[in-house]
Design a protein around this motif. Sequence first.
Motif, short mmCIF file in Angstrom:
data_model
loop_
_atom_site.label_atom_id
_atom_site.label_comp_id
_atom_site.label_asym_id
_atom_site.label_seq_id
_atom_site.Cartn_x
_atom_site.Cartn_y
_atom_site.Cartn_z
N MET A 78 -5.16 -3.79 -17.82
CA MET A 78 -6.05 -4.71 -17.15
C MET A 78 -7.44 -4.10 -16.98
SD MET A 78 -4.36 -7.56 -16.45
CE MET A 78 -3.64 -7.47 -18.10
N ALA A 79 -8.35 -4.83 -16.34
CA ALA A 79 -9.71 -4.35 -16.13
C ALA A 79 -9.70 -3.06 -15.32
CB ALA A 79 -10.53 -5.42 -15.41
N PRO A 80 -10.49 -2.06 -15.73
CA PRO A 80 -10.49 -0.78 -15.01
C PRO A 80 -11.13 -0.90 -13.64
CG PRO A 80 -12.18 -0.80 -16.71
CD PRO A 80 -11.39 -2.05 -16.89
N GLN A 81 -10.61 -0.10 -12.69
CA GLN A 81 -11.20 -0.05 -11.37
C GLN A 81 -12.25 1.02 -11.32
OE1 GLN A 81 -6.93 1.42 -10.14
NE2 GLN A 81 -8.16 1.32 -8.30
N ALA A 82 -13.13 0.96 -10.31
CA ALA A 82 -14.26 1.88 -10.25
C ALA A 82 -13.95 3.17 -9.52
CB ALA A 82 -15.45 1.18 -9.59
N ILE A 83 -12.94 3.14 -8.63
CA ILE A 83 -12.70 4.26 -7.71
C ILE A 83 -11.30 4.82 -7.94
CG2 ILE A 83 -12.67 4.97 -5.29
CD1 ILE A 83 -14.36 2.45 -4.70
N PRO A 84 -11.15 6.14 -8.07
CA PRO A 84 -9.81 6.73 -8.21
C PRO A 84 -8.95 6.43 -6.98
CG PRO A 84 -11.51 8.33 -8.76
CD PRO A 84 -12.21 7.17 -8.14
N ARG A 85 -7.67 6.17 -7.20
CA ARG A 85 -6.72 5.93 -6.11
C ARG A 85 -5.50 6.79 -6.38
NH1 ARG A 85 -10.24 3.74 -2.66
NH2 ARG A 85 -11.16 1.82 -3.47
N ASN A 86 -5.44 7.91 -5.67
CA ASN A 86 -4.36 8.86 -5.90
C ASN A 86 -3.61 9.14 -4.60
OD1 ASN A 86 -5.03 9.22 -8.72
ND2 ASN A 86 -6.83 10.36 -8.05
N TYR A 87 -3.48 10.40 -4.25
CA TYR A 87 -2.74 10.79 -3.05
C TYR A 87 -3.35 10.14 -1.81
CZ TYR A 87 -0.45 14.10 0.18
OH TYR A 87 0.29 14.69 1.17
N HIS A 88 -2.49 9.51 -0.99
CA HIS A 88 -2.90 8.79 0.21
C HIS A 88 -3.65 7.50 -0.09
CE1 HIS A 88 -2.59 12.66 2.89
NE2 HIS A 88 -1.42 12.09 2.67
N SER A 89 -3.31 6.86 -1.21
CA SER A 89 -3.87 5.55 -1.51
C SER A 89 -2.83 4.46 -1.23
CB SER A 89 -4.32 5.47 -2.97
OG SER A 89 -3.22 5.58 -3.85
N VAL A 90 -3.29 3.21 -1.18
CA VAL A 90 -2.42 2.08 -0.91
C VAL A 90 -2.74 0.94 -1.87
CG1 VAL A 90 -2.07 2.59 1.53
CG2 VAL A 90 -4.01 1.16 0.85
N GLY A 91 -1.74 0.08 -2.10
CA GLY A 91 -1.93 -1.16 -2.83
C GLY A 91 -1.14 -2.25 -2.13
N ILE A 92 -1.73 -3.44 -1.94
CA ILE A 92 -1.06 -4.46 -1.15
C ILE A 92 -1.51 -5.85 -1.57
CG2 ILE A 92 -2.76 -4.49 0.72
CD1 ILE A 92 -0.32 -4.56 2.68
N LEU A 93 -0.58 -6.82 -1.57
CA LEU A 93 -0.88 -8.21 -1.90
C LEU A 93 -1.55 -8.87 -0.71
CD1 LEU A 93 -0.51 -10.55 -4.00
CD2 LEU A 93 1.60 -11.12 -2.74
N LEU A 94 -2.63 -9.61 -0.98
CA LEU A 94 -3.36 -10.33 0.06
C LEU A 94 -3.00 -11.82 0.01
CD1 LEU A 94 -6.80 -8.51 -0.27
CD2 LEU A 94 -4.87 -7.97 1.24
N PRO A 95 -3.28 -12.56 1.07
CA PRO A 95 -2.79 -13.94 1.16
C PRO A 95 -3.26 -14.89 0.07
CG PRO A 95 -3.47 -13.15 3.34
CD PRO A 95 -3.89 -12.11 2.35
N ASP A 96 -4.39 -14.60 -0.56
CA ASP A 96 -4.89 -15.49 -1.60
C ASP A 96 -4.38 -15.12 -2.99
OD1 ASP A 96 -6.33 -13.18 -2.05
OD2 ASP A 96 -8.27 -14.19 -2.26
N GLY A 97 -3.48 -14.13 -3.07
CA GLY A 97 -2.94 -13.71 -4.36
C GLY A 97 -3.74 -12.61 -5.02
N SER A 98 -4.77 -12.11 -4.34
CA SER A 98 -5.48 -10.94 -4.84
C SER A 98 -4.80 -9.67 -4.35
CB SER A 98 -6.96 -10.97 -4.40
OG SER A 98 -7.05 -10.91 -2.99
N VAL A 99 -5.28 -8.53 -4.82
CA VAL A 99 -4.66 -7.24 -4.48
C VAL A 99 -5.72 -6.34 -3.87
CG1 VAL A 99 -3.58 -5.15 -5.44
CG2 VAL A 99 -2.96 -7.41 -6.33
N GLY A 100 -5.36 -5.65 -2.78
CA GLY A 100 -6.21 -4.62 -2.22
C GLY A 100 -5.74 -3.26 -2.68
N SER A 101 -6.63 -2.49 -3.31
CA SER A 101 -6.32 -1.13 -3.78
C SER A 101 -7.30 -0.19 -3.08
CB SER A 101 -6.48 -1.04 -5.30
OG SER A 101 -6.29 0.29 -5.76
N GLY A 102 -6.79 0.66 -2.16
CA GLY A 102 -7.71 1.43 -1.35
C GLY A 102 -7.23 2.83 -1.04
N GLY A 103 -8.12 3.57 -0.37
CA GLY A 103 -7.79 4.88 0.16
C GLY A 103 -7.77 5.98 -0.87
N GLY A 104 -7.17 7.09 -0.45
CA GLY A 104 -7.14 8.31 -1.23
C GLY A 104 -7.91 9.40 -0.50
N GLY A 105 -7.29 10.57 -0.35
CA GLY A 105 -7.95 11.68 0.32
C GLY A 105 -7.38 11.94 1.69
N LEU A 106 -8.22 11.88 2.71
CA LEU A 106 -7.94 12.29 4.10
C LEU A 106 -7.83 13.82 4.17
CD1 LEU A 106 -7.55 10.53 6.74
CD2 LEU A 106 -5.24 11.40 6.74
#
Length: 697
Positions: A544-572
């Motif tokens: 699929m289309a590439p994302q702009a930000i790396p998402r590795n250790y301590h990242s999350v992915g979750i379905l949102l109510p409109d059918g989109s996806v949130g891909s976030g975090g990493g680091g801490l």
Amino acid sequence: MFSLLPLVLLFPLCPASPLSPEAANAGAASINPATNGKPSSEGTTSFDGQSLAAIAPAPAAAAVMASSASISQTGWTVTVDSAQAGNPGTNAIDGSTTTFWHTEYNPVLAGLPHQIIVDMKSNYLVGSITYLPRQDGSFNGNIGEHVISLSTDGATFTTVALGTYIDDTTLKTTTFTPTTARYVKLQALSEAGNRGPWTSCAELNIYTAAGPAPPALSAGKGAWGPTIDFPLVPVSAAIEYSSGNLLVWSSYNPSTFGGSNLVQTITATYNIGARIVTSALITNTGHDMFCEGLSMNFNGQVVASGGNTDAATSYYDSPSNAWNKGATMKIPRGYQAQATTSTGNVFVIGASWSGGQGGKNGELYNPTANTWTLLGGCPVAPMLTADAQGVYRADNHGWLFGWKNAYVFQAGPSKAMNWYGTSGGGSQAAAGTRAADTDSMCGNAAMYDAVNGKILTVGGSPDYQQSDGTANAHIITLGTPPAVPTVVTIGNMAYQRAFANSVILPDGTVFITGGQITANPFSDQRSQLTPELFNPATNTFTQMAPQAIPRNYHSVGILLPDGSVGSGGGGLCGNCATNHYDMEIYRPAYFFTTTGALATRPTISSVSVASIKVGGTFTVTTGGAVTSFSIIRMSSTTHTVNTDQRRIALTPSGTTGTTYTLTIPADPGVALPGAWYIFALTGGVPSVSKTLKITLT
């Protein structure tokens, strides 16, 4: 109850309102926000008796990809809505950190919102900006809630990012989908500490994109954007059942973990409809929920167990928007697996990261009685991996699925699979191996077809760290426990992945995003930026289309109510370059037509019931004819594990006009009670969801 914090580290649950003329004039007479002198009401930013420095060591900005480059400020011009004499807008692009732009406060106190527009004079493929707050020792004017938008003509702007910055003087980086632009607009909607209606900026820099422009939407790859900025690294995420908002949290601190102050958790909420990020400091439960076990119970409450505070339990009640204190676990834990069972209890096992090492056998939480019970018949030993670091890592992040008759299926990450019975004193039965797969720590498992008991497993690495991830993929089909399930090896993903996340979509496909080739905590090296989509009809993966930000250790992915996806975090990781205080929103290809225009989406006009018991029948009325329906259980996720999400396709048993009769499966092990999304689909294009609560009785 929890205590609320001032805006962005820390800020109120609403954007700050502009001052009244009377208050504004009074403030202007007594306060000079552009000087080092601070009014008595400001002092040193603090909360709960702690200084900002004590609670929030200066976090480094998220890393801009290595191939990005700062665009020269030479020849740039700026337009601002307001400026104080001596602090013009040009100070934000003069290359000096000792000067700054400040909005007017004398003789007129200009109210929020404020904005600065940079004209770079030429078009560039822009991928990120950095905002540096004033560096003179004052916090006045730090930008909190904000919107970033781009334009090629200076007239029509497209939003690429929004959210709230943390209230400190460190450099803030916002990375977004590469976009061609000449003009960059930064709008400040609030002042980060709610000290007044002013805005300041020492330096605003703009960077070219790290990679190429994203593919055309007509290529069917979906699209990324906007980026949501948080005042913390989102290590854990959950959907608030009653509001549909996204709840995220880090640890006792927005940018790091550990330490001795393990009695609080910093959280943020993204109001998806209003597009506002707010934050709260949770102190009432005495629980640092970092590295916790996590799942949602039958009432749609998020249950967090252990972690940094290794024996504590907290649960989030969505209708009241409050965290509450639960019972203390029998065995202290961190990194445990946790899953809600078909009887409404919560099962945990493993977790030697916190609370001592080894012997982390199963126990059961009863949310109604608020009690924990040890399950002597549920030993952790059968599910250990052969990790190079021993039991400290070998019992982490189990892939658990609540299933029929109060059983929990453990699909990984060990290559050995197991059934755990949670009735009585508990039981354990071997369930074979995941074909020829290796141990797959920090891989993924997703129940994309709950009716038929089908689970997709992908990726992971034999050891927790310094270990190459695999591209392996398998389909597990569950039967009646404790029967050994069938396992089919399918074609590999295109990329090796450890620390990736998998999200089940309304159309039954599974979106796999992020991860890195070699598992290396707190590193963005060898990141996989191209996500893949699993198609269960063909058992194949498509890039699929590439994302702009790396998402590795301590990242999350979750379905949102409109059918989109949130891909976030990493680091801490404190003062490091891999802290990602943000989330990118991915819109799958079904959001668009083959020419790249927004697709016409079906609509759900009404659902006949707000809640329904397993086996019950209800109706859904749509705005037009639709071809199918699906329900997906709302999610909570951390450390690559999401034991809540599962999908059920619903076939109408009757239709009257655009009113469809649907029936929930009768087995609570399949239709696990709790909060679910319901989607109507036409030709694979889903509606925005409605919420349905499935109950046991």
